[in-house]
Design a protein around this motif. Structure first.
Motif, PDB file in Angstrom:
ATOM      1  N   ASN A   1       0.829  -1.206   0.000  1.00 38.86           N
ATOM      2  CA  ASN A   1       0.000   0.000   0.000  1.00 38.86           C
ATOM      3  C   ASN A   1       0.869   1.264   0.000  1.00 38.86           C
ATOM      4  OD1 ASN A   1      -2.670   1.309   0.217  1.00 38.86           O
ATOM      5  ND2 ASN A   1      -1.930   1.929   2.225  1.00 38.86           N
ATOM      6  N   LEU A   2       1.896   1.266   0.823  1.00 41.57           N
ATOM      7  CA  LEU A   2       2.807   2.411   0.861  1.00 41.57           C
ATOM      8  C   LEU A   2       3.426   2.661  -0.516  1.00 41.57           C
ATOM      9  CD1 LEU A   2       4.578   1.804   4.272  1.00 41.57           C
ATOM     10  CD2 LEU A   2       3.334   3.868   3.637  1.00 41.57           C
ATOM     11  N   GLU A   3       3.856   1.586  -1.143  1.00 41.29           N
ATOM     12  CA  GLU A   3       4.539   1.710  -2.431  1.00 41.29           C
ATOM     13  C   GLU A   3       3.586   2.067  -3.565  1.00 41.29           C
ATOM     14  OE1 GLU A   3       7.970  -1.507  -1.140  1.00 41.29           O
ATOM     15  OE2 GLU A   3       6.289  -2.158  -2.388  1.00 41.29           O
ATOM     16  N   SER A   4       2.441   1.392  -3.618  1.00 46.34           N
ATOM     17  CA  SER A   4       1.540   1.599  -4.757  1.00 46.34           C
ATOM     18  C   SER A   4       0.669   2.846  -4.618  1.00 46.34           C
ATOM     19  CB  SER A   4       0.653   0.370  -4.965  1.00 46.34           C
ATOM     20  OG  SER A   4      -0.202   0.175  -3.852  1.00 46.34           O
ATOM     21  N   LYS A   5       0.177   3.113  -3.448  1.00 44.37           N
ATOM     22  CA  LYS A   5      -0.735   4.245  -3.256  1.00 44.37           C
ATOM     23  C   LYS A   5      -0.007   5.566  -3.052  1.00 44.37           C
ATOM     24  CE  LYS A   5      -4.853   5.463  -0.573  1.00 44.37           C
ATOM     25  NZ  LYS A   5      -5.750   5.017   0.502  1.00 44.37           N
ATOM     26  N   TYR A   6       1.135   5.521  -2.365  1.00 45.36           N
ATOM     27  CA  TYR A   6       1.831   6.757  -1.993  1.00 45.36           C
ATOM     28  C   TYR A   6       3.220   6.901  -2.616  1.00 45.36           C
ATOM     29  CZ  TYR A   6      -1.911   6.835   1.413  1.00 45.36           C
ATOM     30  OH  TYR A   6      -3.151   6.829   2.003  1.00 45.36           O
ATOM     31  N   GLY A   7       3.682   5.891  -3.332  1.00 50.25           N
ATOM     32  CA  GLY A   7       5.024   5.952  -3.899  1.00 50.25           C
ATOM     33  C   GLY A   7       6.107   5.965  -2.840  1.00 50.25           C
ATOM     34  N   ALA A   8       5.779   5.467  -1.659  1.00 55.50           N
ATOM     35  CA  ALA A   8       6.687   5.491  -0.502  1.00 55.50           C
ATOM     36  C   ALA A   8       7.542   4.226  -0.501  1.00 55.50           C
ATOM     37  CB  ALA A   8       5.883   5.638   0.784  1.00 55.50           C
ATOM     38  N   THR A   9       8.499   4.182  -1.413  1.00 53.89           N
ATOM     39  CA  THR A   9       9.309   2.973  -1.572  1.00 53.89           C
ATOM     40  C   THR A   9      10.301   2.760  -0.429  1.00 53.89           C
ATOM     41  OG1 THR A   9      10.869   4.207  -2.951  1.00 53.89           O
ATOM     42  CG2 THR A   9       9.102   3.020  -4.093  1.00 53.89           C
ATOM     43  N   VAL A  10      10.808   3.833   0.139  1.00 54.38           N
ATOM     44  CA  VAL A  10      11.749   3.697   1.261  1.00 54.38           C
ATOM     45  C   VAL A  10      11.005   3.154   2.487  1.00 54.38           C
ATOM     46  CG1 VAL A  10      13.414   4.903   2.740  1.00 54.38           C
ATOM     47  CG2 VAL A  10      13.214   5.529   0.336  1.00 54.38           C
ATOM     48  N   CYS A  11       9.812   3.677   2.727  1.00 52.62           N
ATOM     49  CA  CYS A  11       8.997   3.185   3.852  1.00 52.62           C
ATOM     50  C   CYS A  11       8.545   1.749   3.602  1.00 52.62           C
ATOM     51  CB  CYS A  11       7.783   4.080   4.068  1.00 52.62           C
ATOM     52  SG  CYS A  11       8.170   5.684   4.777  1.00 52.62           S
ATOM     53  N   GLY A  12       8.135   1.474   2.364  1.00 55.33           N
ATOM     54  CA  GLY A  12       7.710   0.113   2.027  1.00 55.33           C
ATOM     55  C   GLY A  12       8.828  -0.884   2.281  1.00 55.33           C
ATOM     56  N   ALA A  13      10.042  -0.530   1.906  1.00 57.03           N
ATOM     57  CA  ALA A  13      11.184  -1.422   2.123  1.00 57.03           C
ATOM     58  C   ALA A  13      11.419  -1.651   3.615  1.00 57.03           C
ATOM     59  CB  ALA A  13      12.431  -0.843   1.469  1.00 57.03           C
ATOM     60  N   LEU A  14      11.238  -0.618   4.422  1.00 54.21           N
ATOM     61  CA  LEU A  14      11.416  -0.770   5.863  1.00 54.21           C
ATOM     62  C   LEU A  14      10.371  -1.726   6.449  1.00 54.21           C
ATOM     63  CD1 LEU A  14      12.921   0.137   8.477  1.00 54.21           C
ATOM     64  CD2 LEU A  14      11.106   1.838   8.717  1.00 54.21           C
ATOM     65  N   VAL A  15       9.134  -1.605   6.003  1.00 52.00           N
ATOM     66  CA  VAL A  15       8.076  -2.496   6.506  1.00 52.00           C
ATOM     67  C   VAL A  15       8.339  -3.931   6.052  1.00 52.00           C
ATOM     68  CG1 VAL A  15       5.601  -2.991   6.477  1.00 52.00           C
ATOM     69  CG2 VAL A  15       6.389  -0.633   6.704  1.00 52.00           C
ATOM     70  N   ARG A  16       8.806  -4.115   4.817  1.00 52.57           N
ATOM     71  CA  ARG A  16       9.154  -5.463   4.342  1.00 52.57           C
ATOM     72  C   ARG A  16      10.297  -6.050   5.189  1.00 52.57           C
ATOM     73  NH1 ARG A  16       6.502  -6.463  -0.145  1.00 52.57           N
ATOM     74  NH2 ARG A  16       5.828  -4.699  -1.407  1.00 52.57           N
ATOM     75  N   GLU A  17      11.277  -5.212   5.493  1.00 47.70           N
ATOM     76  CA  GLU A  17      12.376  -5.671   6.344  1.00 47.70           C
ATOM     77  C   GLU A  17      11.861  -6.035   7.729  1.00 47.70           C
ATOM     78  OE1 GLU A  17      16.575  -4.040   8.260  1.00 47.70           O
ATOM     79  OE2 GLU A  17      15.576  -2.838   6.727  1.00 47.70           O
ATOM     80  N   ALA A  18      10.957  -5.232   8.266  1.00 48.15           N
ATOM     81  CA  ALA A  18      10.373  -5.536   9.580  1.00 48.15           C
ATOM     82  C   ALA A  18       9.647  -6.881   9.550  1.00 48.15           C
ATOM     83  CB  ALA A  18       9.420  -4.428  10.011  1.00 48.15           C
ATOM     84  N   ALA A  19       8.916  -7.144   8.472  1.00 45.27           N
ATOM     85  CA  ALA A  19       8.191  -8.416   8.362  1.00 45.27           C
ATOM     86  C   ALA A  19       9.159  -9.595   8.406  1.00 45.27           C
ATOM     87  CB  ALA A  19       7.364  -8.440   7.070  1.00 45.27           C
ATOM     88  N   GLU A  20      10.283  -9.478   7.707  1.00 44.70           N
ATOM     89  CA  GLU A  20      11.290 -10.547   7.699  1.00 44.70           C
ATOM     90  C   GLU A  20      11.926 -10.719   9.077  1.00 44.70           C
ATOM     91  OE1 GLU A  20      11.789 -12.674   5.209  1.00 44.70           O
ATOM     92  OE2 GLU A  20      10.242 -11.590   4.075  1.00 44.70           O
ATOM     93  N   VAL A  21      12.284  -9.615   9.700  1.00 37.60           N
ATOM     94  CA  VAL A  21      12.915  -9.667  11.022  1.00 37.60           C
ATOM     95  C   VAL A  21      11.929 -10.220  12.052  1.00 37.60           C
ATOM     96  CG1 VAL A  21      13.874  -8.270  12.898  1.00 37.60           C
ATOM     97  CG2 VAL A  21      14.594  -7.865  10.526  1.00 37.60           C
ATOM     98  N   TYR A  22      10.685  -9.753  12.004  1.00 39.43           N
ATOM     99  CA  TYR A  22       9.679 -10.252  12.949  1.00 39.43           C
ATOM    100  C   TYR A  22       9.485 -11.754  12.773  1.00 39.43           C
ATOM    101  CZ  TYR A  22       8.120  -5.569  14.411  1.00 39.43           C
ATOM    102  OH  TYR A  22       8.036  -4.307  14.940  1.00 39.43           O
ATOM    103  N   GLU A  23       9.503 -12.208  11.533  1.00 39.54           N
ATOM    104  CA  GLU A  23       9.341 -13.640  11.291  1.00 39.54           C
ATOM    105  C   GLU A  23      10.508 -14.418  11.896  1.00 39.54           C
ATOM    106  OE1 GLU A  23       7.772 -16.233   7.633  1.00 39.54           O
ATOM    107  OE2 GLU A  23       9.577 -15.062   7.152  1.00 39.54           O
ATOM    108  N   ARG A  24      11.725 -13.954  11.659  1.00 32.37           N
ATOM    109  CA  ARG A  24      12.914 -14.643  12.205  1.00 32.37           C
ATOM    110  C   ARG A  24      12.924 -14.641  13.729  1.00 32.37           C
ATOM    111  NH1 ARG A  24      15.832 -11.643   8.409  1.00 32.37           N
ATOM    112  NH2 ARG A  24      16.758 -10.387  10.050  1.00 32.37           N
ATOM    113  N   ARG A  25      12.443 -13.565  14.322  1.00 28.74           N
ATOM    114  CA  ARG A  25      12.490 -13.433  15.780  1.00 28.74           C
ATOM    115  C   ARG A  25      11.193 -13.855  16.468  1.00 28.74           C
ATOM    116  NH1 ARG A  25      15.842  -7.788  16.598  1.00 28.74           N
ATOM    117  NH2 ARG A  25      17.710  -8.505  15.537  1.00 28.74           N
TER     118      ARG A  25
END
Length: 143
Positions: free
Chosen positions: A111-135
């Protein structure tokens, strides 16, 4: 879009040393922000919000003194200026440990990337999802 100015430590703070670069969201120069202008009604609440351009300038300044993480924070903040406050708060709550599933976090990133063009924020949320999964910090599945 104009080219970003070459900024360095001598330009900090921008509000003192580079007023020529700063404008309100309604396009007024930063020097128009005076108490008299507020009292007369020339300045509105919208004029007091920071612009994405100002945040990008702050990112450039941070990089000039090798503060990459701070620069990334300013870039994310610049992107978030386009996101309604209620959505920012909802994302903040969704990013709390065990508050969201991985799918929900990836949906927020999309949503951040497609609706708002917020690619830096989108990448941070994707990274959070990966880290949360690992932890093991994702929401527990109800069953």
């Amino acid at each position: 879009m104009s080219t970003a100015p070459d900024l360095g430590p001598a330009d900090y703070p921008l509000s003192v040393n580079r007023q020529d670069l700063l404008r309100t969201p309604t396009g007024k120069p930063i020097t128009a922000l005076t108490m008299d202008a507020v009292v007369s009604g020339e300045i509105t609440a919208e004029d007091l919000r920071i612009t994405p351009e100002t945040l990008q300038l702050q990112a450039t300044l941070a990089e000039s003194v090798h503060r990459r993480q701070l620069a990334q924070n300013f870039r994310r903040a610049a992107e978030l200026t386009a996101v309604p406050d209620a959505e920012v708060l909802a994302m903040y709550n969704a990013l709390r440990p065990r508050a969201s599933s991985k799918a929900k976090l990836l949906e927020i990133a999309d949503n951040l990337e497609s609706k708002y063009g917020a690619t830096v924020c989108g990448a941070l949320v994707r990274e959070a999802a990966e880290v949360y999964e690992r932890r093991d910090l994702l929401a527990r599945e109800e069953g």
